[in-house]
Scaffold this active site. Sequence first.
Site, PDB file in Angstrom:
ATOM      1  N   ALA A  36       0.641  -1.565  -0.208  1.00  9.27           N
ATOM      2  CA  ALA A  36      -0.114   0.113  -0.064  1.00  9.27           C
ATOM      3  C   ALA A  36       0.939   1.108   0.043  1.00  9.27           C
ATOM      4  O   ALA A  36       0.145   2.380   0.069  1.00  9.27           O
ATOM      5  CB  ALA A  36      -0.961   0.373   0.962  1.00  9.27           C
ATOM      6  N   ARG A  79       2.996   2.496  -2.393  1.00 13.01           N
ATOM      7  CA  ARG A  79       3.083   3.185  -3.602  1.00 13.01           C
ATOM      8  C   ARG A  79       1.488   2.895  -4.883  1.00 13.01           C
ATOM      9  O   ARG A  79       1.476   1.707  -4.238  1.00 13.01           O
ATOM     10  CB  ARG A  79       4.277   3.666  -3.680  1.00 13.01           C
ATOM     11  CG  ARG A  79       5.494   2.026  -4.041  1.00 13.01           C
ATOM     12  CD  ARG A  79       6.742   2.195  -4.613  1.00 13.01           C
ATOM     13  NE  ARG A  79       7.480   1.326  -4.308  1.00 13.01           N
ATOM     14  CZ  ARG A  79       7.778   0.230  -5.611  1.00 13.01           C
ATOM     15  NH1 ARG A  79       7.063   0.852  -6.748  1.00 13.01           N
ATOM     16  NH2 ARG A  79       8.226  -1.139  -4.969  1.00 13.01           N
ATOM     17  N   ASP A  87       6.145  -8.261   5.236  1.00 15.66           N
ATOM     18  CA  ASP A  87       6.719  -8.354   3.561  1.00 15.66           C
ATOM     19  C   ASP A  87       5.763 -10.169   3.157  1.00 15.66           C
ATOM     20  O   ASP A  87       5.332 -11.036   3.653  1.00 15.66           O
ATOM     21  CB  ASP A  87       7.679  -9.303   3.748  1.00 15.66           C
ATOM     22  CG  ASP A  87       8.405  -9.158   2.677  1.00 15.66           C
ATOM     23  OD1 ASP A  87       7.495  -9.669   1.722  1.00 15.66           O
ATOM     24  OD2 ASP A  87      10.196  -9.219   2.891  1.00 15.66           O
ATOM     25  N   SER A 113      -2.978  -9.586 -14.150  1.00 12.37           N
ATOM     26  CA  SER A 113      -2.639  -8.692 -15.477  1.00 12.37           C
ATOM     27  C   SER A 113      -3.196  -9.472 -16.716  1.00 12.37           C
ATOM     28  O   SER A 113      -3.358 -10.917 -16.978  1.00 12.37           O
ATOM     29  CB  SER A 113      -1.457  -9.019 -15.291  1.00 12.37           C
ATOM     30  OG  SER A 113      -0.631  -8.037 -16.836  1.00 12.37           O
ATOM     31  N   TYR A 163       6.929 -13.594 -14.339  1.00 10.65           N
ATOM     32  CA  TYR A 163       5.630 -12.338 -14.625  1.00 10.65           C
ATOM     33  C   TYR A 163       4.512 -13.082 -14.689  1.00 10.65           C
ATOM     34  O   TYR A 163       3.539 -13.306 -13.970  1.00 10.65           O
ATOM     35  CB  TYR A 163       5.772 -11.321 -14.729  1.00 10.65           C
ATOM     36  CG  TYR A 163       4.979 -10.141 -14.770  1.00 10.65           C
ATOM     37  CD1 TYR A 163       4.978  -9.486 -13.506  1.00 10.65           C
ATOM     38  CD2 TYR A 163       3.743  -9.319 -15.525  1.00 10.65           C
ATOM     39  CE1 TYR A 163       3.732  -9.029 -12.833  1.00 10.65           C
ATOM     40  CE2 TYR A 163       2.916  -8.916 -15.054  1.00 10.65           C
ATOM     41  CZ  TYR A 163       2.768  -8.241 -14.167  1.00 10.65           C
ATOM     42  OH  TYR A 163       1.743  -7.278 -13.502  1.00 10.65           O
ATOM     43  N   LYS A 191       0.924 -14.634 -12.692  1.00 13.77           N
ATOM     44  CA  LYS A 191       0.158 -14.339 -12.432  1.00 13.77           C
ATOM     45  C   LYS A 191      -1.492 -14.626 -12.925  1.00 13.77           C
ATOM     46  O   LYS A 191      -2.500 -15.203 -12.533  1.00 13.77           O
ATOM     47  CB  LYS A 191      -0.135 -12.984 -13.585  1.00 13.77           C
ATOM     48  CG  LYS A 191       0.644 -11.355 -12.956  1.00 13.77           C
ATOM     49  CD  LYS A 191       0.271 -11.028 -11.632  1.00 13.77           C
ATOM     50  CE  LYS A 191       0.975 -10.455 -11.222  1.00 13.77           C
ATOM     51  NZ  LYS A 191       0.209  -9.214  -9.860  1.00 13.77           N
TER      52      LYS A 191
END
Length: 234
Positions: free
Chosen positions: A12, A14, A61, A142, A157, A161
């Site tokens: 949260a 950024r 984390d 995504s 990536y 996802k």
Amino acid sequence: MNRRRVGIVTGANRGIGYELARQLAATGVTVVTAARDAAAATATAEQLQGEGLDVHPVHLDITDQASIDTAIVAVIACFGRIDVLVNNAGIAIDARVPAATPDLATAHRTVDTNLFGTWRCCTAVIPHMTAAGYGRIVNLTSHMSLSAQLRAGSPSYRISKAAINTLTRILADELAGTGILINAASPGQVQTRIGPKAASRTPAEAAKGLLWLTDLPADGPTGRLFYEHDELTW
Ligand SMILES: NC(=O)c1ccc[n+]([C@@H]2O[C@H](COP(=O)([O-])OP(=O)(O)OC[C@H]3O[C@@H](n4cnc5c(N)ncnc54)[C@H](OP(=O)(O)O)[C@@H]3O)[C@@H](O)[C@H]2O)c1
């Protein structure tokens, strides 16, 4: 127990997560800004408190099970409930790596963060949501993970996802009847550190398009994938 709904947003500090935290808090939810850097979590919460929002920091984390467990214990001790989890935290660090000659350490880190981080956070909150008979979970995915859009570039990536999409569907099926609704959502291409240079959407626009999934009615969708309010094909 907190009278308001309580929501946790991971990553949260950024980007989209920051805007989600702000917009979720503006709807009247008590928001826990979770970040892997404790100072960043606190700075984020203080900034949003300065806007009059009910926001509280926690160190979390998503690659560290102990950190997640400690954070969830702290949230329950403080507020007595967790109604919403937005699994927003993620990394994209293999844009130019070919899948045929991968750096498996990078791939491992990506999958550990994006998939297992999301999975760890889900399993940490599910017992509390199940006991309450209510929960809304949103997993950030995504467009790059969609079957029709799978191609070269960012292999780990995309894989991470796509695996989040699969996890979302499996959990939704498992959790049917518990009061927990869990969906995946793509924010589109957003102007953040992860986002492509040509991204047209602001984090605020992306967050606005995701927010409705945190406040679904009891008969709302679960195990689905959305971009804004449009359902996507996996
Ligand atoms: N931007 C896009 O175009 C786009 C498109 C599709 C999907 N998404 C997804 O949207 C989500 C948010 O990304 P963003 O665009 O807002 O990118 P961002 O600005 O890079 O933010 C990523 C956030 O994830 C946090 N994070 C990374 N690893 C973490 C860990 N191990 N534990 C806790 N937090 C961790 C980062 O924390 P630090 O500040 O400590 O690094 C940061 O707060 C991601 O899941 C991303 O895959 C973004």
